[in-house]
Write an enzyme that holds these catalytic residues in place. Structure first.
Site, PDB file in Angstrom:
ATOM      1  N   ASP A 193     -42.052   8.144   4.807  1.00  0.00           N
ATOM      2  CA  ASP A 193     -40.722   7.575   4.962  1.00  0.00           C
ATOM      3  C   ASP A 193     -40.071   7.563   3.583  1.00  0.00           C
ATOM      4  O   ASP A 193     -40.379   6.709   2.742  1.00  0.00           O
ATOM      5  CB  ASP A 193     -40.820   6.161   5.538  1.00  0.00           C
ATOM      6  CG  ASP A 193     -39.450   5.503   5.715  1.00  0.00           C
ATOM      7  OD1 ASP A 193     -38.439   6.120   5.342  1.00  0.00           O
ATOM      8  OD2 ASP A 193     -39.413   4.371   6.209  1.00  0.00           O
ATOM      9  N   TYR A 216     -21.612   8.186   2.946  1.00  0.00           N
ATOM     10  CA  TYR A 216     -22.266   9.481   2.731  1.00  0.00           C
ATOM     11  C   TYR A 216     -21.610  10.216   1.568  1.00  0.00           C
ATOM     12  O   TYR A 216     -22.291  10.781   0.710  1.00  0.00           O
ATOM     13  CB  TYR A 216     -22.165  10.297   4.014  1.00  0.00           C
ATOM     14  CG  TYR A 216     -22.867  11.632   3.991  1.00  0.00           C
ATOM     15  CD1 TYR A 216     -24.252  11.715   4.086  1.00  0.00           C
ATOM     16  CD2 TYR A 216     -22.142  12.816   3.922  1.00  0.00           C
ATOM     17  CE1 TYR A 216     -24.898  12.933   4.089  1.00  0.00           C
ATOM     18  CE2 TYR A 216     -22.777  14.050   3.920  1.00  0.00           C
ATOM     19  CZ  TYR A 216     -24.151  14.096   4.007  1.00  0.00           C
ATOM     20  OH  TYR A 216     -24.786  15.318   4.012  1.00  0.00           O
ATOM     21  N   ASP A 220     -42.123  15.053   5.732  1.00  0.00           N
ATOM     22  CA  ASP A 220     -41.212  14.653   6.802  1.00  0.00           C
ATOM     23  C   ASP A 220     -41.724  13.352   7.419  1.00  0.00           C
ATOM     24  O   ASP A 220     -42.907  13.019   7.278  1.00  0.00           O
ATOM     25  CB  ASP A 220     -41.119  15.751   7.865  1.00  0.00           C
ATOM     26  CG  ASP A 220     -39.854  15.649   8.707  1.00  0.00           C
ATOM     27  OD1 ASP A 220     -38.862  16.340   8.378  1.00  0.00           O
ATOM     28  OD2 ASP A 220     -39.843  14.881   9.682  1.00  0.00           O
ATOM     29  N   ALA A 227     -23.250  21.394   9.380  1.00  0.00           N
ATOM     30  CA  ALA A 227     -24.218  22.394   9.824  1.00  0.00           C
ATOM     31  C   ALA A 227     -24.607  22.163  11.270  1.00  0.00           C
ATOM     32  O   ALA A 227     -24.594  21.036  11.775  1.00  0.00           O
ATOM     33  CB  ALA A 227     -25.463  22.357   8.940  1.00  0.00           C
ATOM     34  N   LYS A 264     -23.423  11.372  -1.845  1.00  0.00           N
ATOM     35  CA  LYS A 264     -23.554  12.785  -2.190  1.00  0.00           C
ATOM     36  C   LYS A 264     -22.826  13.139  -3.487  1.00  0.00           C
ATOM     37  O   LYS A 264     -23.239  14.060  -4.195  1.00  0.00           O
ATOM     38  CB  LYS A 264     -23.066  13.647  -1.028  1.00  0.00           C
ATOM     39  CG  LYS A 264     -23.976  13.578   0.202  1.00  0.00           C
ATOM     40  CD  LYS A 264     -25.437  13.887  -0.127  1.00  0.00           C
ATOM     41  CE  LYS A 264     -26.306  14.051   1.107  1.00  0.00           C
ATOM     42  NZ  LYS A 264     -27.728  14.295   0.759  1.00  0.00           N
ATOM     43  N   THR A 312     -27.163  21.479  13.101  1.00  0.00           N
ATOM     44  CA  THR A 312     -28.518  20.930  13.043  1.00  0.00           C
ATOM     45  C   THR A 312     -28.575  19.658  13.892  1.00  0.00           C
ATOM     46  O   THR A 312     -27.534  19.125  14.306  1.00  0.00           O
ATOM     47  CB  THR A 312     -28.916  20.568  11.598  1.00  0.00           C
ATOM     48  OG1 THR A 312     -28.141  19.420  11.188  1.00  0.00           O
ATOM     49  CG2 THR A 312     -28.666  21.720  10.633  1.00  0.00           C
TER      50      THR A 312
END
Length: 254
Positions: free
Chosen positions: A60, A152, A36, A185, A156, A187
């Site tokens: 990163d 995005y 992370d 989600a 994806k 999150t």
């Protein structure tokens, strides 16, 4: 324990779905290298699940160097690799008009390039152990077009294509490659999709639109995505490869 003795790597591991995946992998007997960008969040992850179970790696992943070296560090720390959940990603620009090329490139690098390089770095180590399981994170936006997130969506879709191709290329090595495709989600990254303009009312309205289009009538929970990944990397899915699995409450069933 479904992952007893397994060596697992999770990227974007310290929050949201990634954190839920670490929790499940540890619970099921794996030792996990958690990658992370946030040292603070990684420290909390280790405190919660134990230094004997979780190896923190700060990186990163939007840079090729970070994507490659983090996997090398993980393999060295664990002594090998059986599982990779390449989960890192970001929303990216909301429009192709007046496109910010730096923001575009970062989205492609984090969503697509980091996954590609991660798989490339880990494959030989899995082959040496007799096989393994790779799971990528795509999105429902990688199965159907996203009106709010074209960059995005493009990224994806590329991840789904990568999955299909690598599942064929690595099948003879007993390395299974699958991808999960979650809906929106609950999150910390949610606001990056629903509220790019910083307007709380707009974010709430966009979220309501998404929820209204989900047959089960709610957002996906991080743990529900992690449960799907747990199954895909376990021996229960030993003959499952090349699958793009929606975790979306029926959104893509239409």
């Amino acid at each position: 324990m479904r992952l007893k003795g397994k060596l697992a790597i999770v990227t974007a591991a310290a929050s949201g779905m990634g954190r839920a995946g670490v929790e499940r992998f540890v619970r099921e007997g794996a030792r996990v290298a958690a990658i992370d960008i946030s040292p603070t969040a990684l420290d909390q992850l280790v405190a919660d699940f134990g230094a004997d179970k979780v190896v923190p790696i700060i990186a990163d992943l939007s840079t090729p160097e970070g994507a490659r070296s983090s996997i090398d560090q993980a393999v060295a720390a664990l002594g090998g690799a059986d599982i990779l959940w390449a989960h890192a990603g970001m929303p990216g620009p909301a429009s192709v008009e007046n496109l910010d090329m730096a923001a575009y490139q970062k989205a492609i690098d984090l969503n697509v390039t980091s996954a590609t390089l991660g798989a490339g770095q880990v494959a030989a180590h899995m082959r040496a152990r007799g096989g393994g399981a790779i799971v990528f994170t795509s999105s429902i936006s990688g199965l159907v077009g996203s009106m709010m997130s074209p960059i995005y969506s493009a990224a994806k879709w590329a991840v789904v294509g990568l999955t299909k191709s690598l599942s064929l290329a690595l099948a003879a090595d007993n390395i299974r490659v699958n991808v999960v495709c979650p809906g929106l989600a609950d999150t910390p990254m949610k606001i990056g999709f629903t509220g790019r303009n910083g307007d709380p009312a707009e974010a709430a309205a966009n979220e309501a639109k998404v929820v209204g289009a989900v047959p089960m009538g709610r957002l996906v929970k991080p743990g529900e995505v992690a449960d799907a990944v747990l199954w895909l990397v376990s021996d229960e899915a030993s003959f499952v490869t090349g699958v793009a699995l929606p975790v979306d409450g029926g959104f893509t069933a239409r």
